[in-house]
Design a protein around this motif. Structure first.
Motif, PDB file in Angstrom:
ATOM      1  N   ASP A  32       0.764  -1.311  -0.096  1.00 49.92           N
ATOM      2  CA  ASP A  32      -0.101  -0.001   0.100  1.00 49.92           C
ATOM      3  C   ASP A  32       0.717   1.208   0.004  1.00 49.92           C
ATOM      4  OD1 ASP A  32      -2.275  -1.436  -0.068  1.00 49.92           O
ATOM      5  OD2 ASP A  32      -2.576  -1.348   2.092  1.00 49.92           O
ATOM      6  N   LEU A  33       2.183   1.141   0.230  1.00 48.29           N
ATOM      7  CA  LEU A  33       2.976   2.364   0.136  1.00 48.29           C
ATOM      8  C   LEU A  33       3.494   2.521  -1.066  1.00 48.29           C
ATOM      9  CD1 LEU A  33       5.063   1.550   3.420  1.00 48.29           C
ATOM     10  CD2 LEU A  33       2.996   2.881   3.411  1.00 48.29           C
ATOM     11  N   ILE A  34       3.398   1.825  -1.908  1.00 48.38           N
ATOM     12  CA  ILE A  34       4.078   1.843  -3.358  1.00 48.38           C
ATOM     13  C   ILE A  34       3.477   3.226  -4.086  1.00 48.38           C
ATOM     14  CG2 ILE A  34       3.871   0.791  -5.748  1.00 48.38           C
ATOM     15  CD1 ILE A  34       4.192  -1.770  -4.296  1.00 48.38           C
ATOM     16  N   SER A  35       2.198   3.635  -3.797  1.00 49.89           N
ATOM     17  CA  SER A  35       1.621   4.638  -4.535  1.00 49.89           C
ATOM     18  C   SER A  35       0.666   5.207  -3.706  1.00 49.89           C
ATOM     19  CB  SER A  35       0.910   4.058  -5.893  1.00 49.89           C
ATOM     20  OG  SER A  35      -0.063   5.101  -6.192  1.00 49.89           O
ATOM     21  N   ASP A  36       0.623   6.687  -3.794  1.00 48.16           N
ATOM     22  CA  ASP A  36      -0.517   7.627  -2.916  1.00 48.16           C
ATOM     23  C   ASP A  36      -1.584   7.276  -3.304  1.00 48.16           C
ATOM     24  OD1 ASP A  36       1.642   8.410  -1.195  1.00 48.16           O
ATOM     25  OD2 ASP A  36       1.998  10.227  -2.111  1.00 48.16           O
ATOM     26  N   ASN A  37      -1.857   7.066  -4.593  1.00 48.31           N
ATOM     27  CA  ASN A  37      -3.034   7.085  -5.531  1.00 48.31           C
ATOM     28  C   ASN A  37      -3.849   5.816  -5.600  1.00 48.31           C
ATOM     29  OD1 ASN A  37      -3.032  10.140  -5.790  1.00 48.31           O
ATOM     30  ND2 ASN A  37      -1.455   9.557  -6.935  1.00 48.31           N
ATOM     31  N   TYR A  38      -3.061   4.744  -5.505  1.00 48.78           N
ATOM     32  CA  TYR A  38      -3.534   3.501  -5.787  1.00 48.78           C
ATOM     33  C   TYR A  38      -3.258   2.473  -4.864  1.00 48.78           C
ATOM     34  CZ  TYR A  38      -4.305   5.732 -10.410  1.00 48.78           C
ATOM     35  OH  TYR A  38      -4.685   6.469 -11.393  1.00 48.78           O
ATOM     36  N   GLN A  39      -3.889   1.496  -4.581  1.00 48.21           N
ATOM     37  CA  GLN A  39      -3.594   0.177  -3.887  1.00 48.21           C
ATOM     38  C   GLN A  39      -3.449  -1.184  -4.699  1.00 48.21           C
ATOM     39  OE1 GLN A  39      -6.755   0.544  -0.889  1.00 48.21           O
ATOM     40  NE2 GLN A  39      -5.373   1.196   0.545  1.00 48.21           N
ATOM     41  N   VAL A  64      -4.894  -2.967  -9.619  1.00 49.43           N
ATOM     42  CA  VAL A  64      -5.019  -1.608  -9.178  1.00 49.43           C
ATOM     43  C   VAL A  64      -6.283  -1.051  -8.843  1.00 49.43           C
ATOM     44  CG1 VAL A  64      -4.028   0.545  -9.913  1.00 49.43           C
ATOM     45  CG2 VAL A  64      -2.860  -1.347 -10.468  1.00 49.43           C
ATOM     46  N   VAL A  65      -6.323  -0.589  -7.758  1.00 53.96           N
ATOM     47  CA  VAL A  65      -7.685  -0.135  -7.323  1.00 53.96           C
ATOM     48  C   VAL A  65      -7.339   1.287  -6.767  1.00 53.96           C
ATOM     49  CG1 VAL A  65      -9.644  -0.124  -5.711  1.00 53.96           C
ATOM     50  CG2 VAL A  65      -8.150  -2.237  -6.246  1.00 53.96           C
ATOM     51  N   PRO A  66      -8.054   2.459  -7.401  1.00 57.48           N
ATOM     52  CA  PRO A  66      -7.973   3.702  -7.095  1.00 57.48           C
ATOM     53  C   PRO A  66      -8.273   4.055  -5.401  1.00 57.48           C
ATOM     54  CG  PRO A  66      -9.185   3.863  -9.048  1.00 57.48           C
ATOM     55  CD  PRO A  66      -9.186   2.270  -8.357  1.00 57.48           C
ATOM     56  N   THR A  67      -7.279   4.980  -4.890  1.00 56.58           N
ATOM     57  CA  THR A  67      -7.688   5.143  -3.388  1.00 56.58           C
ATOM     58  C   THR A  67      -8.737   6.309  -3.254  1.00 56.58           C
ATOM     59  OG1 THR A  67      -5.751   6.718  -3.340  1.00 56.58           O
ATOM     60  CG2 THR A  67      -5.526   4.242  -2.698  1.00 56.58           C
ATOM     61  N   SER A  68      -8.886   7.082  -4.161  1.00 53.84           N
ATOM     62  CA  SER A  68      -9.885   8.088  -4.119  1.00 53.84           C
ATOM     63  C   SER A  68     -10.449   8.475  -5.613  1.00 53.84           C
ATOM     64  CB  SER A  68      -9.311   9.493  -3.831  1.00 53.84           C
ATOM     65  OG  SER A  68      -8.310   9.948  -4.569  1.00 53.84           O
ATOM     66  N   GLU A 126       5.480  -4.160 -28.473  1.00 53.83           N
ATOM     67  CA  GLU A 126       6.117  -3.426 -27.614  1.00 53.83           C
ATOM     68  C   GLU A 126       5.176  -2.497 -26.896  1.00 53.83           C
ATOM     69  OE1 GLU A 126      10.399  -1.826 -28.263  1.00 53.83           O
ATOM     70  OE2 GLU A 126       9.117   0.065 -28.470  1.00 53.83           O
ATOM     71  N   SER A 127       5.369  -2.528 -25.462  1.00 54.48           N
ATOM     72  CA  SER A 127       4.402  -1.896 -24.666  1.00 54.48           C
ATOM     73  C   SER A 127       4.937  -1.449 -23.538  1.00 54.48           C
ATOM     74  CB  SER A 127       3.216  -2.613 -24.132  1.00 54.48           C
ATOM     75  OG  SER A 127       3.494  -3.761 -23.504  1.00 54.48           O
ATOM     76  N   GLN A 128       4.659  -0.268 -22.823  1.00 53.84           N
ATOM     77  CA  GLN A 128       5.084   0.343 -21.763  1.00 53.84           C
ATOM     78  C   GLN A 128       4.141   0.965 -20.836  1.00 53.84           C
ATOM     79  OE1 GLN A 128       7.918   3.536 -22.413  1.00 53.84           O
ATOM     80  NE2 GLN A 128       8.427   3.809 -20.130  1.00 53.84           N
ATOM     81  N   ILE A 129       3.661   0.520 -19.462  1.00 49.46           N
ATOM     82  CA  ILE A 129       2.736   0.976 -18.784  1.00 49.46           C
ATOM     83  C   ILE A 129       3.372   2.386 -18.188  1.00 49.46           C
ATOM     84  CG2 ILE A 129       1.369   0.748 -16.775  1.00 49.46           C
ATOM     85  CD1 ILE A 129       1.800  -2.279 -17.202  1.00 49.46           C
ATOM     86  N   VAL A 130       2.774   3.434 -18.074  1.00 50.30           N
ATOM     87  CA  VAL A 130       3.200   4.775 -17.703  1.00 50.30           C
ATOM     88  C   VAL A 130       2.333   5.147 -16.281  1.00 50.30           C
ATOM     89  CG1 VAL A 130       3.711   7.176 -17.822  1.00 50.30           C
ATOM     90  CG2 VAL A 130       4.190   5.551 -19.650  1.00 50.30           C
ATOM     91  N   GLY A 131       2.733   5.171 -15.425  1.00 49.78           N
ATOM     92  CA  GLY A 131       1.923   5.594 -14.036  1.00 49.78           C
ATOM     93  C   GLY A 131       1.222   4.449 -13.147  1.00 49.78           C
ATOM     94  N   GLY A 132       0.961   4.821 -12.116  1.00 49.29           N
ATOM     95  CA  GLY A 132       0.512   3.830 -11.163  1.00 49.29           C
ATOM     96  C   GLY A 132       1.479   2.835 -10.754  1.00 49.29           C
ATOM     97  N   PRO A 133       1.186   1.757  -9.868  1.00 47.33           N
ATOM     98  CA  PRO A 133       2.229   0.889  -9.206  1.00 47.33           C
ATOM     99  C   PRO A 133       3.023   0.209 -10.039  1.00 47.33           C
ATOM    100  CG  PRO A 133      -0.036   0.674  -8.186  1.00 47.33           C
ATOM    101  CD  PRO A 133      -0.234   1.637  -9.343  1.00 47.33           C
ATOM    102  N   PHE A 134       2.301  -0.191 -11.338  1.00 46.91           N
ATOM    103  CA  PHE A 134       2.987  -0.977 -12.140  1.00 46.91           C
ATOM    104  C   PHE A 134       3.825  -0.097 -13.424  1.00 46.91           C
ATOM    105  CE2 PHE A 134      -0.773  -4.000 -11.532  1.00 46.91           C
ATOM    106  CZ  PHE A 134      -0.134  -4.646 -10.562  1.00 46.91           C
ATOM    107  N   ASP A 135       4.076   1.010 -13.196  1.00 45.67           N
ATOM    108  CA  ASP A 135       4.881   1.738 -13.795  1.00 45.67           C
ATOM    109  C   ASP A 135       6.126   1.223 -14.556  1.00 45.67           C
ATOM    110  OD1 ASP A 135       5.115   4.885 -14.698  1.00 45.67           O
ATOM    111  OD2 ASP A 135       6.987   4.316 -14.044  1.00 45.67           O
ATOM    112  N   GLU A 136       6.611   1.137 -15.911  1.00 46.15           N
ATOM    113  CA  GLU A 136       7.621   0.672 -16.228  1.00 46.15           C
ATOM    114  C   GLU A 136       8.661   1.826 -16.578  1.00 46.15           C
ATOM    115  OE1 GLU A 136       5.857  -3.439 -17.909  1.00 46.15           O
ATOM    116  OE2 GLU A 136       5.649  -1.691 -19.173  1.00 46.15           O
ATOM    117  N   GLN A 137       9.855   1.628 -16.389  1.00 53.49           N
ATOM    118  CA  GLN A 137      10.784   2.694 -16.767  1.00 53.49           C
ATOM    119  C   GLN A 137      11.117   2.467 -18.426  1.00 53.49           C
ATOM    120  OE1 GLN A 137      11.894   5.360 -15.018  1.00 53.49           O
ATOM    121  NE2 GLN A 137      10.326   4.352 -13.557  1.00 53.49           N
TER     122      GLN A 137
END
Length: 535
Positions: free
Chosen positions: A146-153, A195-199, A242-253
């Motif tokens: 739950d500490l990974i992201s302020d906006n998602y669990q 991924v579940v939004p916290t708000s 080829e894909s890249q997730i941007v944002g959230g707990p699964f964000d990929e560099q």
């Protein structure tokens, strides 16, 4: 703190006062207000709200001072939030609150403590069972997640699939909403992290996007599938990309290469039905046939051209309609196909196919939104190939349904043979329309107990040889039983001239021929025996 939103500029003025608001703090609040006013209250800039936040809840007199002295000229919403507001934030975001209000080392110490606990051996002690101990450690891991992201669990669950089978787009859509990641545990179990939004503001504050680049060669089936997805949103399956997730707990560099599938979103529950109907012909005395009702199962739109693709099927599932309309880069189309599957209700299948055949033979037709506009129209609707033959199978099964306690369902029609459909139609005719009659020339019987032949009234050319049974028949690989008995009556049987009653031995074969009436009557057993005898 300034934040631009679709509704205008949202401003938060946060004061970390350690005591109740006095004259010095009032001066700071007024200075901050004037600084904000001069810099931001200008023509053509919309202010949505201004909020003052302090750890102390304002008294009635302080709130009146804020409204009447500080913000009296504001034409937008102004608010003063106090201790209750910060308590609410502390309950919703405990880790963040502790990080800023209890010092930077608290978070590191908490993570270290939780990780140590989660990695420690699982033991039982006192009233703590092994399962309780495991759950306690899993909760520690969840706290760290739950500490990974302020906006998602991240919610974690387990999903079972048949051995060796991986999740499909349909599995993911049916089981979970939102962004999820599936990881194999063993041959049948998968871990699902969602991924579940916290708000309500999570997606706005930290949007999650997926950047994609397809790795296909022009002119290949995969390239054609992508073109259909581009124009109409047709789902694609197992395309190299080829894909890249941007944002959230699964964000990929960095982008990753793999196999990509894109499904269709679930349709809204309140979508109207579609009606396939015959258009009335001016001056015709023949009324148009009944409508065929379709329920929308899928709607998609492509990235290009703004086109809309609608997939709808009848309640029976026997017919599927696909309409493609309103695209600026592709031609519209309208198609109707058979989607008959084993297990469907024969009565509903027969009704839908008969109605389509009637509309096709009537002439002009249209597909309309129920209580709405027309989607397509034409003059040469063709019933799908094999529709008439399948309708006959469905109709015969529906005619037999009242005569059996078993629930009859459609077979795999593509595996059904001509001989099987002929036997089905014969039985449906007997049970639904009445007895059928054939003729006979000779019958050979094997005798197990020849003593009954000593009765001279048997096989003497009078009466009938009667067989009663509950018919069993097959369609494709499915077997069916009619529980209402069928009676086969072979009239006026007599022993052939060469058969000597007295000489027939056990296991011998005898021949019967018709005496005066060579009919064979196949009929359903009447509920009233007297009625059957009379018939």
């Amino acid at each position: 703190m300034y934040r631009d939103t679709p509704d205008g500029l949202v401003v938060w003025q946060i004061k970390k006062f350690t005591t109740a608001v006095g004259s010095g703090q009032k001066k700071q609040i007024k200075t901050s207000w004037r600084r904000f006013w001069v810099a931001n209250v200008v023509p053509d800039r919309h202010i949505a709200s201004y909020t003052l936040a302090t750890p102390w809840t304002p008294t009635a007199s302080k709130l009146a001072w804020f409204e009447n002295d500080v913000t009296a000229d504001a034409m937008f919403k102004t608010t003063w939030e106090g201790a209750a507001f910060f308590n609410m934030l502390a309950s919703r975001f405990p880790a963040t609150f502790d990080r800023f209000f209890k010092g930077p080392d608290l978070l590191d110490n908490m993570v270290l403590t939780k990780a140590t606990l989660a990695a420690s051996p699982v033991e039982t002690a006192g009233n703590l069972t092994m399962l309780d101990a495991i759950n306690f450690r899993e909760q520690s891991l969840r706290d760290i997640k739950d500490l990974i992201s302020d906006n998602y669990q991240i919610d974690t669950s387990t999903f079972r699939l048949p051995p060796g089978q991986g999740p499909t787009v349909a599995h993911m859509r049916e089981r979970l909403n939102g962004h999820s990641r599936w990881s194999r545990i063993d041959d049948t179990r998968w871990q699902v992290e969602t991924v579940v939004p916290t708000s309500d503001q999570s997606a706005e504050v930290e949007p999650i996007t997926i950047n994609m680049r397809f790795l296909v060669e022009p002119g290949t089936p995969e390239a054609d599938a992508i073109a259909e997805w581009d124009r109409w949103g047709v789902p694609i399956q197992d395309i190299p990309a080829e894909s890249q997730i941007v944002g959230g707990p699964f964000d990929e560099q960095e982008p990753t290469t793999g196999i990509l599938s894109v499904g269709a979103p679930p349709p809204s529950a309140d979508l109207p039905r579609l009606l396939l109907r015959a258009q009335s012909i001016n001056g015709s005395s023949i009324p148009p046939p009944a409508d065929v009702v379709f329920i929308v199962r899928e709607t998609t739109s492509g990235r290009l051209g703004g086109g809309l693709r609608v997939i709808a099927s009848t309640r029976s599932g026997a017919l599927t309609l696909e309409a493609r309309i309103r695209s600026e880069v592709a031609d519209p189309s309208f198609g109707l196909r058979l989607t008959v599957e084993s297990g469907q209700d024969p009565a509903q299948v027969a009704r839908d196919l008969h109605r389509v055949e009637a509309i096709a033979s009537y002439g002009p037709f249209e597909c309309v939104i129920e209580d709405g506009p027309s989607l397509a129209a034409g003059t040469d609707l063709a019933a799908p190939p094999f529709a008439k033959a399948i309708a006959e199978i469905a109709n015969d099964l529906a005619r037999l349904q009242p005569h059996t306690t078993h629930r009859l369902r459609m077979p795999d029609v593509w595996e059904t043979t001509e001989h099987q459909t002929e036997e089905l139609h014969r039985l449906a005719t007997i049970y639904d329309e009445g007895a059928i009659t054939q003729t006979w020339e000779r019958i050979f019987l094997m005798i197990e107990d020849p003593s009954f032949l000593q009765n001279m009234e048997i096989f003497n050319g009078v009466g009938a040889l009667v067989k009663k049974s509950e018919p069993v028949f097959s369609l494709g690989g499915a077997n069916y039983m009619i529980t209402h008995p069928l009676v086969v009556s072979i009239l006026t049987p007599v022993l052939a001239e060469w058969v000597d009653r007295a000489q027939v031995e056990e296991g011998a074969e005898i021949e019967l021929v018709p005496a005066t009436d060579n009919r064979v009557v196949h009929a359903a057993l009447a509920k009233d025996p007297a009625q059957h005898i009379a018939g």
